[in-house]
Design an enzyme around this catalytic site. Structure first.
Site, PDB file in Angstrom:
ATOM      1  NE  ARG A 223      24.742  12.837   5.821  1.00  0.00           N
ATOM      2  CZ  ARG A 223      25.463  13.163   4.834  1.00  0.00           C
ATOM      3  NH1 ARG A 223      24.989  14.021   4.014  1.00  0.00           N
ATOM      4  NH2 ARG A 223      26.651  12.540   4.602  1.00  0.00           N
TER       5      ARG A 223
ATOM      6  CD  GLN B 249      34.590   8.152  -2.765  1.00  0.00           C
ATOM      7  OE1 GLN B 249      33.697   8.450  -3.614  1.00  0.00           O
ATOM      8  NE2 GLN B 249      34.774   6.691  -2.410  1.00  0.00           N
TER       9      GLN B 249
ATOM     10  CG  HIS C   7      33.599  14.037  -1.206  1.00  0.00           C
ATOM     11  ND1 HIS C   7      33.143  12.699  -1.424  1.00  0.00           N
ATOM     12  CD2 HIS C   7      34.148  14.201  -2.329  1.00  0.00           C
ATOM     13  CE1 HIS C   7      33.405  12.246  -2.717  1.00  0.00           C
ATOM     14  NE2 HIS C   7      33.963  13.258  -3.308  1.00  0.00           N
TER      15      HIS C   7
HETATM   16  C1  BV8 Z   1      32.417  18.009  -9.300  1.00  0.00           C
HETATM   17  C2  BV8 Z   1      29.898  15.217   0.450  1.00  0.00           C
HETATM   18  C3  BV8 Z   1      32.914  19.816 -10.855  1.00  0.00           C
HETATM   19  C4  BV8 Z   1      28.471  15.666   0.865  1.00  0.00           C
HETATM   20  C5  BV8 Z   1      29.579  13.837  -1.578  1.00  0.00           C
HETATM   21  C6  BV8 Z   1      27.167  12.580 -14.558  1.00  0.00           C
HETATM   22  C7  BV8 Z   1      28.024  11.190 -14.951  1.00  0.00           C
HETATM   23  C8  BV8 Z   1      29.240  11.377 -14.193  1.00  0.00           C
HETATM   24  C9  BV8 Z   1      29.316  12.290 -13.141  1.00  0.00           C
HETATM   25  C10 BV8 Z   1      28.660  13.389 -13.014  1.00  0.00           C
HETATM   26  C11 BV8 Z   1      27.138  13.529 -13.629  1.00  0.00           C
HETATM   27  N1  BV8 Z   1      26.716  14.587 -13.240  1.00  0.00           N
HETATM   28  C12 BV8 Z   1      27.302  15.049 -12.309  1.00  0.00           C
HETATM   29  C13 BV8 Z   1      28.509  14.498 -12.079  1.00  0.00           C
HETATM   30  C14 BV8 Z   1      29.712  14.946 -11.126  1.00  0.00           C
HETATM   31  C15 BV8 Z   1      29.472  14.642  -9.686  1.00  0.00           C
HETATM   32  C16 BV8 Z   1      29.019  13.165  -9.599  1.00  0.00           C
HETATM   33  O1  BV8 Z   1      29.816  12.145  -9.508  1.00  0.00           O
HETATM   34  N2  BV8 Z   1      27.658  12.681  -9.514  1.00  0.00           N
HETATM   35  C17 BV8 Z   1      27.504  11.236  -9.547  1.00  0.00           C
HETATM   36  C18 BV8 Z   1      26.215  11.160  -8.401  1.00  0.00           C
HETATM   37  C19 BV8 Z   1      27.287  10.755 -10.693  1.00  0.00           C
HETATM   38  N3  BV8 Z   1      30.360  14.783  -8.817  1.00  0.00           N
HETATM   39  C20 BV8 Z   1      30.472  16.178  -8.495  1.00  0.00           C
HETATM   40  O2  BV8 Z   1      29.658  17.066  -8.520  1.00  0.00           O
HETATM   41  C21 BV8 Z   1      31.815  16.568  -7.812  1.00  0.00           C
HETATM   42  N4  BV8 Z   1      32.123  17.805  -8.309  1.00  0.00           N
HETATM   43  O3  BV8 Z   1      32.351  17.072 -10.150  1.00  0.00           O
HETATM   44  O4  BV8 Z   1      32.976  19.233  -9.532  1.00  0.00           O
HETATM   45  C22 BV8 Z   1      33.627  21.072 -10.639  1.00  0.00           C
HETATM   46  C23 BV8 Z   1      34.986  21.134 -11.123  1.00  0.00           C
HETATM   47  C24 BV8 Z   1      35.516  22.384 -11.214  1.00  0.00           C
HETATM   48  C25 BV8 Z   1      35.007  23.420 -10.737  1.00  0.00           C
HETATM   49  C26 BV8 Z   1      33.511  23.460 -10.501  1.00  0.00           C
HETATM   50  C27 BV8 Z   1      33.066  22.015 -10.414  1.00  0.00           C
HETATM   51  C28 BV8 Z   1      31.552  16.477  -6.252  1.00  0.00           C
HETATM   52  C29 BV8 Z   1      31.132  15.161  -5.494  1.00  0.00           C
HETATM   53  C30 BV8 Z   1      31.045  15.253  -4.133  1.00  0.00           C
HETATM   54  C31 BV8 Z   1      29.560  15.241  -3.569  1.00  0.00           C
HETATM   55  N5  BV8 Z   1      29.555  15.023  -2.063  1.00  0.00           N
HETATM   56  N6  BV8 Z   1      29.743  13.631  -0.122  1.00  0.00           N
HETATM   57  C32 BV8 Z   1      27.599  14.824   1.777  1.00  0.00           C
HETATM   58  O5  BV8 Z   1      28.237  13.826   2.055  1.00  0.00           O
HETATM   59  O6  BV8 Z   1      26.563  15.225   2.480  1.00  0.00           O
HETATM   60  S1  BV8 Z   1      29.490  12.354  -2.241  1.00  0.00           S
HETATM   61  C33 BV8 Z   1      28.811  11.203  -1.381  1.00  0.00           C
HETATM   62  O7  BV8 Z   1      28.870  10.221  -2.375  1.00  0.00           O
HETATM   63  C34 BV8 Z   1      29.943  10.899   0.010  1.00  0.00           C
HETATM   64  O8  BV8 Z   1      30.932  11.449  -0.077  1.00  0.00           O
HETATM   65  C35 BV8 Z   1      30.094   9.298  -0.292  1.00  0.00           C
HETATM   66  O9  BV8 Z   1      31.359   8.915   0.241  1.00  0.00           O
HETATM   67  C36 BV8 Z   1      30.245   9.558  -1.817  1.00  0.00           C
HETATM   68  C37 BV8 Z   1      30.404   8.202  -2.814  1.00  0.00           C
HETATM   69  O10 BV8 Z   1      29.674   7.313  -2.186  1.00  0.00           O
HETATM   70  P1  BV8 Z   1      30.067   5.928  -1.500  1.00  0.00           P
HETATM   71  O11 BV8 Z   1      31.161   6.210  -0.355  1.00  0.00           O
HETATM   72  O12 BV8 Z   1      30.768   5.022  -2.640  1.00  0.00           O
HETATM   73  O13 BV8 Z   1      28.981   5.442  -0.851  1.00  0.00           O
HETATM   74  P2  BV8 Z   1      27.803   4.508  -1.565  1.00  0.00           P
HETATM   75  O14 BV8 Z   1      26.574   4.443  -0.683  1.00  0.00           O
HETATM   76  O15 BV8 Z   1      27.437   4.797  -3.076  1.00  0.00           O
HETATM   77  O16 BV8 Z   1      28.558   2.858  -1.572  1.00  0.00           O
HETATM   78  C38 BV8 Z   1      28.774   2.296  -0.421  1.00  0.00           C
HETATM   79  C39 BV8 Z   1      29.619   1.126  -0.855  1.00  0.00           C
HETATM   80  O17 BV8 Z   1      29.721   0.153   0.329  1.00  0.00           O
HETATM   81  C40 BV8 Z   1      28.682   0.216  -1.717  1.00  0.00           C
HETATM   82  O18 BV8 Z   1      29.590  -0.345  -2.525  1.00  0.00           O
HETATM   83  C41 BV8 Z   1      28.053  -1.108  -0.542  1.00  0.00           C
HETATM   84  O19 BV8 Z   1      28.235  -2.410  -1.350  1.00  0.00           O
HETATM   85  C42 BV8 Z   1      29.588  -1.170   0.079  1.00  0.00           C
HETATM   86  N7  BV8 Z   1      29.427  -1.614   1.535  1.00  0.00           N
HETATM   87  C43 BV8 Z   1      28.169  -1.098   2.263  1.00  0.00           C
HETATM   88  N8  BV8 Z   1      28.370  -1.900   3.438  1.00  0.00           N
HETATM   89  C44 BV8 Z   1      29.795  -2.629   3.597  1.00  0.00           C
HETATM   90  C45 BV8 Z   1      30.275  -2.451   2.039  1.00  0.00           C
HETATM   91  N9  BV8 Z   1      31.466  -2.862   1.654  1.00  0.00           N
HETATM   92  C46 BV8 Z   1      32.072  -3.538   2.720  1.00  0.00           C
HETATM   93  N10 BV8 Z   1      31.630  -3.584   4.081  1.00  0.00           N
HETATM   94  C47 BV8 Z   1      30.483  -3.243   4.264  1.00  0.00           C
HETATM   95  N11 BV8 Z   1      30.044  -3.559   5.688  1.00  0.00           N
END
Ligand code: BV8
Ligand code: ZN
Length: 250
Positions: free
Chosen positions: A71, A102, A120
């Site tokens: 990456r 993000q 992030h």
């Molecule tokens: C935390 C860095 C607590 C690393 C990333 C169950 C239910 C709910 C939540 C959770 C669960 N189980 C666990 C959780 C919490 C978890 C979470 O949310 N999980 C998800 C998967 C459900 N979150 C965490 O663990 C967070 N920490 O909660 O800690 C805590 C608190 C105190 C003390 C201790 C602990 C940490 C989350 C951070 C993870 N790290 N990134 C790396 O990148 O390697 S997340 C990663 O996903 C990226 O940062 C990315 O940006 C992010 C979000 O995804 P998107 O950016 O939205 O990308 P995606 O591909 O999904 O979507 C792209 C969009 O663009 C689409 O909609 C598409 O249609 C659109 N698109 C595409 N092309 C275009 C476009 N739109 C317009 N124009 C285009 N051309």
């Protein structure tokens, strides 16, 4: 007049003091950075938890580093796209403007945005887990697959937030402050899947912001939006910047 933004939004922008762009991987897709969950998604062979996770890293640092090195290489070879440059351009068109991202690819800053909250982390930074010493990507690329600290020999990791890890407090606090004071929030290129980041637009709306989604697809946040622009990021942001530059948003 603009084709993809409503007159209501342009009128709101005309009197807006604080505008925030909340961005996700879709913002960088047009630069050639694969998204997370799209069919070009980088997660397609693995689930996020299998790689962007501390335990996965401690169990198999070579596998996780292999994924991050791939990456890092992609990100070192891409450029910001017109959408990034337009967000940097419109920064000076409002009394207060910020990007809450993000993304870890540093493309907003490379395009000239100055107020950027990186929720992030940043893939261009790496640190030693034992002594905290910072290590550049140049050092990382020169290393064997699992980089060790030049100072203490400890394990070096990318400075990004893994699943299960808390977000950096200062970045989070700054993001909450600016989102909760926003008049308009543009949610750009994010699926709204990842917490707690995806709570921010909802908190902004609760505090009075007008919420606009710019995305090619529906998302987890679509139903919370005041307005949806179903278009690619750069196309919509170029129109917005052109409207602002042409004074069509007085
Ligand atoms: C935390 C860095 C607590 C690393 C990333 C169950 C239910 C709910 C939540 C959770 C669960 N189980 C666990 C959780 C919490 C978890 C979470 O949310 N999980 C998800 C998967 C459900 N979150 C965490 O663990 C967070 N920490 O909660 O800690 C805590 C608190 C105190 C003390 C201790 C602990 C940490 C989350 C951070 C993870 N790290 N990134 C790396 O990148 O390697 S997340 C990663 O996903 C990226 O940062 C990315 O940006 C992010 C979000 O995804 P998107 O950016 O939205 O990308 P995606 O591909 O999904 O979507 C792209 C969009 O663009 C689409 O909609 C598409 O249609 C659109 N698109 C595409 N092309 C275009 C476009 N739109 C317009 N124009 C285009 N051309
Ligand atoms: Zn060290």
């Amino acid at each position: 007049m603009s084709s993809c933004f409503s007159d209501g939004l342009l009128i709101r922008l005309a009197s807006a003091h604080t505008v925030v762009a909340f961005t996700g991987a879709g913002m960088s897709a047009e630069s050639g950075v694969p998204t997370f969950r799209g069919n070009d998604g980088i997660w397609k062979n693995f689930k996020p938890e299998e790689l962007a996770d501390l335990n996965a890293f401690l169990r198999n640092p070579a596998l996780v580093w292999e994924w991050y090195l791939a990456r890092k290489k992609i990100i070192s070879e891409v450029q910001p796209n017109p959408g990034h440059y337009d967000l940097a351009e419109i920064e000076n068109r409002f009394p207060s403007f910020a990007v809450v991202t993000q993304n870890i690819d540093n493309l907003h800053r490379r395009a000239g945005s100055t107020r950027v909250h990186e929720l992030h982390g940043n893939i261009e930074r790496n640190y030693c887990m034992k002594c905290g010493a910072l290590h550049s990507n140049a050092e990382i690329f020169a290393h064997a697959v699992v980089p060790k600290c030049r100072t203490c020999g400890g394990l070096v990791r990318p400075d990004v937030v893994w699943f299960g890890e808390p977000l950096p407090m200062d970045e989070w606090d700054g993001a909450v402050r600016v989102m909760e004071s926003a008049d308009v929030v543009l949610s750009v290129g994010t699926s709204g899947v990842v917490y707690p980041a995806s709570e921010l637009p909802v908190r902004a709306r609760r505090a009075g912001a007008y919420l606009v989604e710019i995305n090619t697809d529906t998302t987890e946040l679509t139903d919370r939006m005041d307005e949806v622009v179903r278009a690619p990021c750069s196309g919509a942001l170029v129109e917005l910047a052109d409207n602002l530059k042409a004074g069509r948003i007085a």
